[in-house]
Design a protein around this motif. Sequence first.
Motif, PDB file in Angstrom:
ATOM      1  N   ASN A 198       0.765  -0.523   0.000  1.00  0.00           N
ATOM      2  CA  ASN A 198       0.000   0.000   0.000  1.00  0.00           C
ATOM      3  C   ASN A 198       0.817   0.558   0.000  1.00  0.00           C
ATOM      4  O   ASN A 198       0.374   1.425   0.056  1.00  0.00           O
ATOM      5  N   PRO A 237      -5.401   3.249   0.097  1.00  0.00           N
ATOM      6  CA  PRO A 237      -4.654   4.410   0.565  1.00  0.00           C
ATOM      7  C   PRO A 237      -4.779   5.563  -0.415  1.00  0.00           C
ATOM      8  O   PRO A 237      -4.978   5.356  -1.615  1.00  0.00           O
ATOM      9  N   VAL A 238      -4.641   6.770   0.081  1.00  0.00           N
ATOM     10  CA  VAL A 238      -4.634   7.941  -0.789  1.00  0.00           C
ATOM     11  C   VAL A 238      -3.220   8.211  -1.293  1.00  0.00           C
ATOM     12  O   VAL A 238      -3.015   8.496  -2.474  1.00  0.00           O
ATOM     13  N   ILE A 239      -2.250   8.109  -0.405  1.00  0.00           N
ATOM     14  CA  ILE A 239      -0.852   8.253  -0.798  1.00  0.00           C
ATOM     15  C   ILE A 239      -0.016   7.197  -0.077  1.00  0.00           C
ATOM     16  O   ILE A 239      -0.456   6.597   0.906  1.00  0.00           O
ATOM     17  N   TRP A 240       1.175   6.965  -0.588  1.00  0.00           N
ATOM     18  CA  TRP A 240       2.213   6.233   0.128  1.00  0.00           C
ATOM     19  C   TRP A 240       3.297   7.231   0.466  1.00  0.00           C
ATOM     20  O   TRP A 240       3.625   8.111  -0.328  1.00  0.00           O
ATOM     21  N   ASN A 267       1.270   9.886  -4.898  1.00  0.00           N
ATOM     22  CA  ASN A 267      -0.176   9.885  -5.115  1.00  0.00           C
ATOM     23  C   ASN A 267      -0.550   8.542  -5.742  1.00  0.00           C
ATOM     24  O   ASN A 267      -0.224   8.259  -6.888  1.00  0.00           O
ATOM     25  N   GLU A 268      -1.237   7.688  -4.971  1.00  0.00           N
ATOM     26  CA  GLU A 268      -1.502   6.330  -5.424  1.00  0.00           C
ATOM     27  C   GLU A 268      -2.588   6.240  -6.506  1.00  0.00           C
ATOM     28  O   GLU A 268      -2.584   5.321  -7.326  1.00  0.00           O
ATOM     29  N   TYR A 269      -3.551   7.150  -6.494  1.00  0.00           N
ATOM     30  CA  TYR A 269      -4.657   7.099  -7.444  1.00  0.00           C
ATOM     31  C   TYR A 269      -4.878   8.474  -8.074  1.00  0.00           C
ATOM     32  O   TYR A 269      -5.882   9.130  -7.821  1.00  0.00           O
ATOM     33  N   PRO A 270      -3.958   8.946  -8.888  1.00  0.00           N
ATOM     34  CA  PRO A 270      -4.156  10.266  -9.484  1.00  0.00           C
ATOM     35  C   PRO A 270      -5.390  10.292 -10.376  1.00  0.00           C
ATOM     36  O   PRO A 270      -5.740   9.285 -11.013  1.00  0.00           O
ATOM     37  N   VAL A 271      -6.047  11.437 -10.416  1.00  0.00           N
ATOM     38  CA  VAL A 271      -7.238  11.597 -11.252  1.00  0.00           C
ATOM     39  C   VAL A 271      -6.836  11.891 -12.697  1.00  0.00           C
ATOM     40  O   VAL A 271      -7.494  11.450 -13.639  1.00  0.00           O
ATOM     41  N   SER A 272      -5.759  12.621 -12.877  1.00  0.00           N
ATOM     42  CA  SER A 272      -5.338  13.051 -14.210  1.00  0.00           C
ATOM     43  C   SER A 272      -4.944  11.848 -15.072  1.00  0.00           C
ATOM     44  O   SER A 272      -4.255  10.944 -14.616  1.00  0.00           O
TER      45      SER A 272
END
Length: 607
Positions: free
Chosen positions: A211, A417-420, A446-451
Amino acid sequence: MNSSPNEFDIIFGGGGTAACVAAGRLASANPTLRILVLEAGEHTKYEDSHVQPGRYFGHLSPASTTLDFHVGKPSKSLAGRSLVVPSGRCIGGGSSVNFTMYTRASASDYDDWEGQYKNPGWGSKDLLPLLRKTETYQIRPHQPTHGYSGPLKVSWGGHVTNIGDQFLKVAAAIDNDRMYTEDVNDFYECNKYGKWPKCVDILLSLLISLNGVTPRWIDGETGKRSDPAHYYIYNQEANKNLVIRTGQRVKRVIFEGEKAVGLEYVADIALRPDVDQTPQQAYASRLVVLSGGAFGSPAILERSGIGAADLLAKHDVPVKVDLPGVGESFQGKLVSYNFEVNSSDEADTFDALIRGDIAETAKNFDLWMEGGKGLLAANGMDAGIKIRPVAEEDFKELGPDFEERWNEYFVNAPDKPVIWFGPSSFLLGDHTTAPVRKYYSLAYVNEYPVSMGSVHISSGQDPHAPSDFNPAFLNHPADFATLRWGYKKTREIARRMKFYRGEHLPIHPKFSANSNALCNGNSSGPAALDAPNLKYTEDDDRAIDDFHKQFIQTSWHSLGTCAMKPREDGGVVDPRLNVYGTRNLKVAGNRCYFTKSAARARLMNNP
């Protein structure tokens, strides 16, 4: 068995991580299969720069021959920069050159893959057994989400620095909302600090990834990098039906009607610019597999006439399959480094080794040769956390730009997670311009970037032509919000660690002179554990955003450009990895840092 040197049962276009696992497993299961792997780069067999984990820094050089460097379009979101994204270019691909960090997706990521993206058989219950099958977890016995008989070893590595220990001690003292765990990759939880195991990049995805000492893909007994090249391919040298051709770049797929029957390729010019460029053909009676990663696979498809019709027409490529999803949905995780100066001799760092100090290199080479120990058997990334907000203060820091993303993606998935973030026992910057001293860094990802961006061909004929690449990093305000939060969280830990001697100022936000958050370039020691947290104004937040525009980088984890989802939703391959509109053509290894091993295993079980 075919006798022609150019006739095979199965051909892989690309010799990276996915191809090594898939081709190796097929060859092992059925040694009579004639299998060809075509790779633009060179062999990695027994080379110190590949088998000694601590040498991964050498692959980052601009002159590196083990990487391809993809230059993105200049971007306003990146202060006009053209971001450079590397990808592996050798047998083993990224797994033979990466940082050996071991990390896995959360269970909900696979379940999203199965449900939201309509891919039956790709849920967590299906893939966990395959994840276990790839690994031998040397850290702790009898853990239900880990494997103990697979070819790839997971351990703490041959050396653990005191930087990671300090990180965990400070985190435990100042973060009352989160606890410690013995397994930061147990598959079902996150938001706990822990040591980080070491391994290699054994991940493959066709869609989206996700994670305290951190695990590594390193054999704890030998100190060697545990990569698919050595444990799936090079251990089968007796099998003459498994053929590896290096220095060969795939141009296009050869079709008979809708059926893929082979690959056309040319000699790669990166190492031999004057090499004969006459195209060669190899034919496959059963299957063609594109395994060129997030950059290579969509390019081969487009040069073969598979992609958006208008783009193909622009490059004079006849349309075979109008498939607009090819090359789209590019996503790369965003990483920033909060550099800290450290002048204390107590700190255990890689800086001298990275600078090429002769005595330090010799000492660690001897340690590695004698028992698989020392810095060459490690990666200096010894702790971390996959973190998500829990307290009101966290959500306040993330702000309204992140609220929609939270409600849409995270609120009902507590394992995401949002970030590691975690420490690195070295300067994650240019040592040639930095003072000779010891450093440590705090990285946040940033584990799940929107861009999302895109990768397309710039030539319909030349396989060496650079990609038409738009990374699209930081094109969405939610990505700024998560990185601001990451900067502030890591800085509070970093400045309290006992080795702290002030920030390495070239790589920090330019706060105003009267800001409470002003960076300190020289300090006699750390802040107290009970010191109040720094306060940031709106102007400070803008300075942090500007800093990220100027310094944000890729974490190498490119994915998405041959997405596995329904064709009408922009998909490129179906749940069995078949390219829509074709027969006998699959894509494997469209890289994603946290899910490769599972997808490779699926390919092997469903060839």
